[in-house]
Design a protein around this motif. Structure first.
Motif, mmCIF file in Angstrom:
data_model
loop_
_atom_site.group_PDB
_atom_site.id
_atom_site.type_symbol
_atom_site.label_atom_id
_atom_site.label_comp_id
_atom_site.label_asym_id
_atom_site.label_seq_id
_atom_site.Cartn_x
_atom_site.Cartn_y
_atom_site.Cartn_z
ATOM 1 N N ASP A 4 0.975 -1.195 -0.172
ATOM 2 C CA ASP A 4 -0.192 0.228 0.101
ATOM 3 C C ASP A 4 0.946 1.108 0.381
ATOM 4 O O ASP A 4 0.425 2.587 -1.055
ATOM 5 N N ARG A 5 1.895 1.245 1.163
ATOM 6 C CA ARG A 5 2.263 2.982 1.209
ATOM 7 C C ARG A 5 2.934 2.393 -0.034
ATOM 8 O O ARG A 5 3.418 4.115 -0.405
ATOM 9 N N GLU A 6 3.701 1.821 -0.799
ATOM 10 C CA GLU A 6 4.844 2.154 -2.349
ATOM 11 C C GLU A 6 3.371 2.838 -3.211
ATOM 12 O O GLU A 6 3.935 3.377 -4.118
ATOM 13 N N ILE A 7 2.482 1.757 -3.049
ATOM 14 C CA ILE A 7 1.158 2.945 -4.025
ATOM 15 C C ILE A 7 1.612 4.335 -3.623
ATOM 16 O O ILE A 7 1.116 4.612 -5.052
ATOM 17 N N TYR A 8 0.914 4.256 -2.590
ATOM 18 C CA TYR A 8 0.674 5.470 -2.329
ATOM 19 C C TYR A 8 1.807 6.775 -2.874
ATOM 20 O O TYR A 8 1.640 7.512 -3.143
ATOM 21 N N ARG A 9 2.596 5.829 -2.301
ATOM 22 C CA ARG A 9 4.135 6.922 -2.958
ATOM 23 C C ARG A 9 3.953 7.656 -4.282
ATOM 24 O O ARG A 9 4.818 8.185 -4.679
ATOM 25 N N ARG A 10 4.074 6.300 -4.700
ATOM 26 C CA ARG A 10 4.119 6.319 -6.483
ATOM 27 C C ARG A 10 2.697 6.883 -6.800
ATOM 28 O O ARG A 10 3.337 7.815 -8.141
ATOM 29 N N THR A 59 -8.587 7.812 1.747
ATOM 30 C CA THR A 59 -8.177 7.893 2.878
ATOM 31 C C THR A 59 -7.000 6.235 3.622
ATOM 32 O O THR A 59 -6.197 7.659 4.431
ATOM 33 N N GLY A 60 -6.789 5.816 3.550
ATOM 34 C CA GLY A 60 -5.652 5.226 3.226
ATOM 35 C C GLY A 60 -4.084 6.393 2.394
ATOM 36 O O GLY A 60 -3.102 6.485 2.911
ATOM 37 N N GLN A 61 -4.817 7.071 1.666
ATOM 38 C CA GLN A 61 -3.449 7.331 0.976
ATOM 39 C C GLN A 61 -3.661 8.753 1.700
ATOM 40 O O GLN A 61 -1.908 9.405 2.121
ATOM 41 N N LEU A 62 -4.521 9.318 2.272
ATOM 42 C CA LEU A 62 -4.360 10.845 2.910
ATOM 43 C C LEU A 62 -3.600 10.563 4.274
ATOM 44 O O LEU A 62 -2.732 11.817 4.847
ATOM 45 N N ALA A 63 -4.034 9.221 5.073
ATOM 46 C CA ALA A 63 -2.917 9.377 6.261
ATOM 47 C C ALA A 63 -2.004 8.821 5.844
ATOM 48 O O ALA A 63 -0.932 9.353 6.426
ATOM 49 N N PHE A 64 -1.686 8.584 4.952
ATOM 50 C CA PHE A 64 0.159 7.854 4.172
ATOM 51 C C PHE A 64 0.480 9.702 4.166
ATOM 52 O O PHE A 64 1.837 10.278 4.712
ATOM 53 N N MET A 65 -0.009 10.492 3.793
ATOM 54 C CA MET A 65 0.504 12.219 3.055
ATOM 55 C C MET A 65 0.168 12.460 4.056
ATOM 56 O O MET A 65 1.582 13.882 4.782
ATOM 57 N N PHE A 66 -0.674 12.323 5.438
ATOM 58 C CA PHE A 66 -0.061 13.195 6.250
ATOM 59 C C PHE A 66 0.655 12.978 7.518
ATOM 60 O O PHE A 66 0.183 13.512 9.344
#
Length: 89
Positions: A4-10, A59-66
């Motif tokens: 997930d985190r790698e997908i969010y980062r990309r 929301t997973g991506q926003l959590a990653f961002m914040f």
């Protein structure tokens, strides 16, 4: 398969934060519309589930961002507050 985190980062690298903020708002609006239509019998539960999945991804991506720990701490605090309300009502 990417984590997930790698997908969010990309995703952030490809489209940027501003686009992802806008996407989160759009997905939330689509969930709101699906819920309203579901209550009126115009769409089935599967439509709500699809929109809910989109919102969960955002929301997973926003959590990653914040900051995931910041979000986890806020969720814990909210759950404690909800628990207190349930116990004292």
């Amino acid at each position: 398969m990417l984590k997930d985190r790698e997908i969010y980062r990309r995703t952030l690298a490809k489209w940027g934060e501003e686009a992802q903020y806008d996407q989160a708002v759009e997905e939330c609006a689509e969930l709101i519309a699906a819920l309203k239509h579901f209550r009126r019998g115009k769409v089935g539960a599967e439509r709500v589930v699809e929109e809910l999945a989109d919102v969960c991804l955002m929301t997973g991506q926003l959590a990653f961002m914040f900051g995931e720990e910041n979000v986890r701490a806020a969720v814990r605090a909210k759950l404690e507050k909800l628990s207190d309300l349930l116990e004292n009502s």
